[in-house]
Each structure stands twice: as C-alpha cells, then as structure tokens.
Design a protein around this motif. Sequence first.
Motif, PDB file in Angstrom:
ATOM      1  N   ILE A   1       0.839  -1.206   0.000  1.00 22.40           N
ATOM      2  CA  ILE A   1       0.000   0.000   0.000  1.00 22.40           C
ATOM      3  C   ILE A   1       0.873   1.255   0.000  1.00 22.40           C
ATOM      4  CG2 ILE A   1      -1.639   1.345   1.380  1.00 22.40           C
ATOM      5  CD1 ILE A   1      -2.883  -1.357   2.238  1.00 22.40           C
ATOM      6  N   ARG A   2       1.951   1.233   0.804  1.00 17.77           N
ATOM      7  CA  ARG A   2       2.858   2.388   0.842  1.00 17.77           C
ATOM      8  C   ARG A   2       3.457   2.649  -0.534  1.00 17.77           C
ATOM      9  NH1 ARG A   2       7.807   3.777   0.501  1.00 17.77           N
ATOM     10  NH2 ARG A   2       8.578   1.654   0.367  1.00 17.77           N
ATOM     11  N   LEU A   3       3.899   1.584  -1.207  1.00 18.56           N
ATOM     12  CA  LEU A   3       4.482   1.735  -2.534  1.00 18.56           C
ATOM     13  C   LEU A   3       3.479   2.305  -3.537  1.00 18.56           C
ATOM     14  CD1 LEU A   3       6.539  -1.590  -2.721  1.00 18.56           C
ATOM     15  CD2 LEU A   3       7.472   0.742  -2.636  1.00 18.56           C
ATOM     16  N   LEU A   4       2.243   1.823  -3.475  1.00 19.14           N
ATOM     17  CA  LEU A   4       1.204   2.333  -4.380  1.00 19.14           C
ATOM     18  C   LEU A   4       0.904   3.807  -4.110  1.00 19.14           C
ATOM     19  CD1 LEU A   4      -1.285  -0.670  -4.365  1.00 19.14           C
ATOM     20  CD2 LEU A   4       0.027   0.164  -6.322  1.00 19.14           C
ATOM     21  N   LEU A   5       0.715   4.142  -2.843  1.00 13.75           N
ATOM     22  CA  LEU A   5       0.411   5.535  -2.496  1.00 13.75           C
ATOM     23  C   LEU A   5       1.573   6.463  -2.838  1.00 13.75           C
ATOM     24  CD1 LEU A   5      -1.432   5.078   0.911  1.00 13.75           C
ATOM     25  CD2 LEU A   5      -2.422   5.765  -1.281  1.00 13.75           C
ATOM     26  N   GLU A   6       2.788   6.002  -2.575  1.00 18.34           N
ATOM     27  CA  GLU A   6       3.971   6.819  -2.888  1.00 18.34           C
ATOM     28  C   GLU A   6       4.066   7.073  -4.389  1.00 18.34           C
ATOM     29  OE1 GLU A   6       8.445   5.606  -2.723  1.00 18.34           O
ATOM     30  OE2 GLU A   6       7.768   6.183  -0.715  1.00 18.34           O
ATOM     31  N   ALA A   7       3.866   6.040  -5.192  1.00 16.63           N
ATOM     32  CA  ALA A   7       3.937   6.202  -6.641  1.00 16.63           C
ATOM     33  C   ALA A   7       2.851   7.149  -7.148  1.00 16.63           C
ATOM     34  CB  ALA A   7       3.816   4.840  -7.328  1.00 16.63           C
ATOM     35  N   TYR A   8       1.711   7.118  -6.508  1.00 18.78           N
ATOM     36  CA  TYR A   8       0.574   7.932  -6.935  1.00 18.78           C
ATOM     37  C   TYR A   8       0.708   9.389  -6.489  1.00 18.78           C
ATOM     38  CZ  TYR A   8      -4.316   9.145  -7.745  1.00 18.78           C
ATOM     39  OH  TYR A   8      -5.465   9.724  -8.179  1.00 18.78           O
ATOM     40  N   TYR A   9       1.109   9.608  -5.232  1.00 17.21           N
ATOM     41  CA  TYR A   9       1.119  10.955  -4.672  1.00 17.21           C
ATOM     42  C   TYR A   9       2.459  11.678  -4.771  1.00 17.21           C
ATOM     43  CZ  TYR A   9      -3.540  10.419  -2.783  1.00 17.21           C
ATOM     44  OH  TYR A   9      -4.887  10.254  -2.657  1.00 17.21           O
ATOM     45  N   GLU A  10       3.558  10.962  -4.794  1.00 15.69           N
ATOM     46  CA  GLU A  10       4.881  11.593  -4.778  1.00 15.69           C
ATOM     47  C   GLU A  10       5.042  12.661  -5.862  1.00 15.69           C
ATOM     48  OE1 GLU A  10       8.604  12.582  -3.494  1.00 15.69           O
ATOM     49  OE2 GLU A  10       7.136  11.374  -2.441  1.00 15.69           O
ATOM     50  N   PRO A  11       4.607  12.425  -7.097  1.00 15.88           N
ATOM     51  CA  PRO A  11       4.777  13.460  -8.132  1.00 15.88           C
ATOM     52  C   PRO A  11       4.003  14.751  -7.856  1.00 15.88           C
ATOM     53  CG  PRO A  11       4.298  11.331  -9.141  1.00 15.88           C
ATOM     54  CD  PRO A  11       4.088  11.180  -7.666  1.00 15.88           C
ATOM     55  N   THR A  12       3.019  14.703  -6.970  1.00 14.41           N
ATOM     56  CA  THR A  12       2.208  15.900  -6.701  1.00 14.41           C
ATOM     57  C   THR A  12       2.773  16.754  -5.570  1.00 14.41           C
ATOM     58  OG1 THR A  12       0.745  14.842  -5.073  1.00 14.41           O
ATOM     59  CG2 THR A  12       0.144  14.613  -7.397  1.00 14.41           C
ATOM     60  N   PHE A  13       3.757  16.248  -4.828  1.00  9.67           N
ATOM     61  CA  PHE A  13       4.302  16.991  -3.687  1.00  9.67           C
ATOM     62  C   PHE A  13       5.265  18.077  -4.149  1.00  9.67           C
ATOM     63  CE2 PHE A  13       3.779  12.908  -1.023  1.00  9.67           C
ATOM     64  CZ  PHE A  13       2.467  13.232  -0.758  1.00  9.67           C
ATOM     65  N   SER A  14       5.380  19.100  -3.345  1.00 13.25           N
ATOM     66  CA  SER A  14       6.273  20.219  -3.627  1.00 13.25           C
ATOM     67  C   SER A  14       7.732  19.778  -3.571  1.00 13.25           C
ATOM     68  CB  SER A  14       6.038  21.328  -2.599  1.00 13.25           C
ATOM     69  OG  SER A  14       7.068  22.288  -2.656  1.00 13.25           O
ATOM     70  N   ASP A  15       8.559  20.354  -4.446  1.00 14.36           N
ATOM     71  CA  ASP A  15       9.997  20.089  -4.398  1.00 14.36           C
ATOM     72  C   ASP A  15      10.615  20.659  -3.132  1.00 14.36           C
ATOM     73  OD1 ASP A  15      10.112  18.677  -6.742  1.00 14.36           O
ATOM     74  OD2 ASP A  15      10.567  20.422  -7.981  1.00 14.36           O
ATOM     75  N   ARG A  16       9.916  21.562  -2.455  1.00 12.29           N
ATOM     76  CA  ARG A  16      10.421  22.168  -1.216  1.00 12.29           C
ATOM     77  C   ARG A  16      10.157  21.291   0.005  1.00 12.29           C
ATOM     78  NH1 ARG A  16      13.622  25.765  -3.320  1.00 12.29           N
ATOM     79  NH2 ARG A  16      12.613  27.450  -4.411  1.00 12.29           N
TER      80      ARG A  16
END
Length: 131
Positions: free
Chosen positions: A52-67
Amino acid sequence: MSQRKIDRIIEAIRHKRYRFKPVRRIHIPKKNGKMGLLGLSTWSDKLVGEVIRLLLEAYYEPTFSDRSHGFRPRRGCRTVLREVAPTWTGTSWFIEEDIADCFASLDHQVLLSIPARRSMTSGFYGWCATC
C-alpha cells in the motif's frame, strides 16, 4: 513466507476479505528507566502495508512540492541543508519544531477521506480493500 501464502493474501485483497490483525503489544525497558510500548505486526500485515505504501507513494509523490523534504524517498535533513545553504545566506539560525504526538490528535476520518476523494476523480480505485 511461501508463494502460496502470498497468493492467498492477494486473493483475500482482491475479494475485499483481507483484515489486518491486531498488533501484538509488548513493553520494553527504556534507557531512562521507564517502559516503552512496542507494537509487533504480523508478517502478512507488514507485506500488505508495504505494498500500500508503494502504491500511495507512486501515486502521490509526483504531486508533492519540491520544497518538501520530510518523510519522502531520497529526501531528508541532508537535502534540506543542500537547498538551504546557498539560498538562505543571511540567516543565522533556524528553529525546528517537533509537536509531541501530533498525528494522534489529527482527525483520522478527514485523513482517510482525502485519498477517497482524489481516487473518485482520477480513476485510482480499489487500492485498499480494508480502508
């Protein structure tokens, strides 16, 4: 962990029958003389949680701020310092804040509703049969 057991877990998730087991709690001594509480999950629950962590990370990580650097893959204190050092040249000190037990005081129903709302608009359905 056998392939047969993993196949059974996948099948249970697929049919929305997988349920996390209660965490086994044990007390361990701490250096300050007090006792700390340690929670031990089953291997199956750890496996499902990691998927679940891997799925959520792959899905949400690109939307997080670079900061944003906290609790992110390949990010942390060192990446913050590399970013801050050349940018904040006139700053002589920073304050770090750690709010004790912050997560426990958050409304978990609100937190759980965020991925549910987003999944309805993006087609990201069925990632967790027990949530």
